[in-house]
Design an enzyme around this catalytic site. Structure first.
Site, PDB file in Angstrom:
ATOM      1  N   LYS A 172      56.927 -55.353 -15.789  1.00  0.00           N
ATOM      2  CA  LYS A 172      56.830 -53.741 -15.880  1.00  0.00           C
ATOM      3  C   LYS A 172      55.199 -53.994 -16.499  1.00  0.00           C
ATOM      4  CE  LYS A 172      57.236 -51.372 -20.074  1.00  0.00           C
ATOM      5  NZ  LYS A 172      57.830 -49.824 -20.882  1.00  0.00           N
ATOM      6  N   THR A 173      54.732 -53.365 -14.984  1.00  0.00           N
ATOM      7  CA  THR A 173      53.239 -52.936 -15.469  1.00  0.00           C
ATOM      8  C   THR A 173      52.210 -51.447 -15.026  1.00  0.00           C
ATOM      9  OG1 THR A 173      50.943 -54.013 -14.373  1.00  0.00           O
ATOM     10  CG2 THR A 173      52.660 -53.335 -12.561  1.00  0.00           C
TER      11      THR A 173
END
Ligand code: R5P
Length: 269
Positions: A172-173
């Site tokens: 997740k970014t």
């Protein structure tokens, strides 16, 4: 990859689109009672039917989510500091046994590339992956959460690639306008984007659209859904972008149509 791992991933990613809409409601683990999550059960319950999975801490899961839910659970297993302290000072705070007991479909842990405790948090990711592999549990690495991050493609690409190299099954970014496709290209595992601070609904839909167009495998979105003026309408509009290739105009129109309507009552209360 064993059957258990495949089965968990198949529950997280929609079998038709191959993508996922995760609802992030873990913010309290360092921010306390965040706007929109002061009473987690009230916020979460109507959104569960529209979420491919729920990203949550064990405390909120146990106390505020019905065990009768069919929505897969992604459990946050890192934490430690509060918003008043050094955010990178995280450790593993929830065991793999606990994740299994809670019937989690995956576990999530933050890494703090470029921050004070970079090495320890990356090493923690390695430890969680080692254990997760034994039980067929997907691991989501969360990157680029920090107070002063320059969230450009160079930095995001570095953080995501490191997470994948250490063994994360998903990352997740944040989305970046320039060269997000290069961040995706450089990361051999699926990337989902966090939504970040609340922005107007149309802009949030545009961000989701851009991210999906540039190769993201979905979203793990929190504030831009649960702080929306109409959270159930917003999560459905995000779904339309992620799973049904809606344009931004179409999705925003859907949001406007749905926002006056009452959300379908959840089968679980
Ligand atoms: C941040 O550490 C949390 O893991 C959140 O889940 C993440 O930032 C996604 O939430 P939001 O869309 O509100 O940024």
């Amino acid at each position: 990859m064993g059957w258990g791992m495949k089965n968990r991933l198949a529950r997280i990613f929609n079998q038709n689109s191959g993508k996922t809409v995760m609802l992030a409601v873990d913010h309290g683990y360092f921010q306390g009672p965040t706007t929109g999550l002061k009473q987690p059960r009230e916020t979460i319950t109507p959104l569960l039917p529209y979420s491919d999975c729920l990203f949550v801490t064990r405390g909120v899961l146990r106390n505020c989510v019905s065990p009768a839910t069919n929505t897969p659970i992604f459990l946050r297993v890192s934490g430690g500091p509060s918003v008043l302290g050094e955010l990178s000072n995280e450790d593993i705070i929830t065991s793999m046994k606990e994740a299994l007991r809670l019937n989690a479909a995956g576990v999530g842990i933050s890494i703090f590339v470029g921050e004070k405790n970079e090495d320890r948090t990356i090493s923690n990711l390695g430890k969680v992956v080692n254990e997760a592999e034994e039980y067929g549990m997907p691991v989501l690495a969360i990157t680029a959460v920090g107070k002063e991050m320059a969230r450009d493609a160079r930095y995001l690409g570095l953080a995501c690639r490191i997470a994948a190299e250490i063994g994360a099954h998903m990352v997740k970014t944040y989305y970046c306008e320039e060269d997000f496709d290069k961040v995706v290209e450089g990361c051999p595992v699926p990337i989902v984007i966090a939504g970040g601070k609340k922005i107007p609904e149309r802009e949030a839909l545009q961000m989701a659209y851009n991210a999906i167009s540039k190769g993201a495998a979905g979203v793990d979105m929190g504030r831009n859904i649960f702080q929306s003026e109409a959270p159930a309408a917003m999560v459905q509009a995000v779904r339309a972008v992620v799973h049904e290739n809606y344009t931004v105009n179409e999705a925003f129109e859907l949001f406007n149509q749905l926002k006056g309507k009452k959300a379908v009552s959840s089968v679980v209360e």
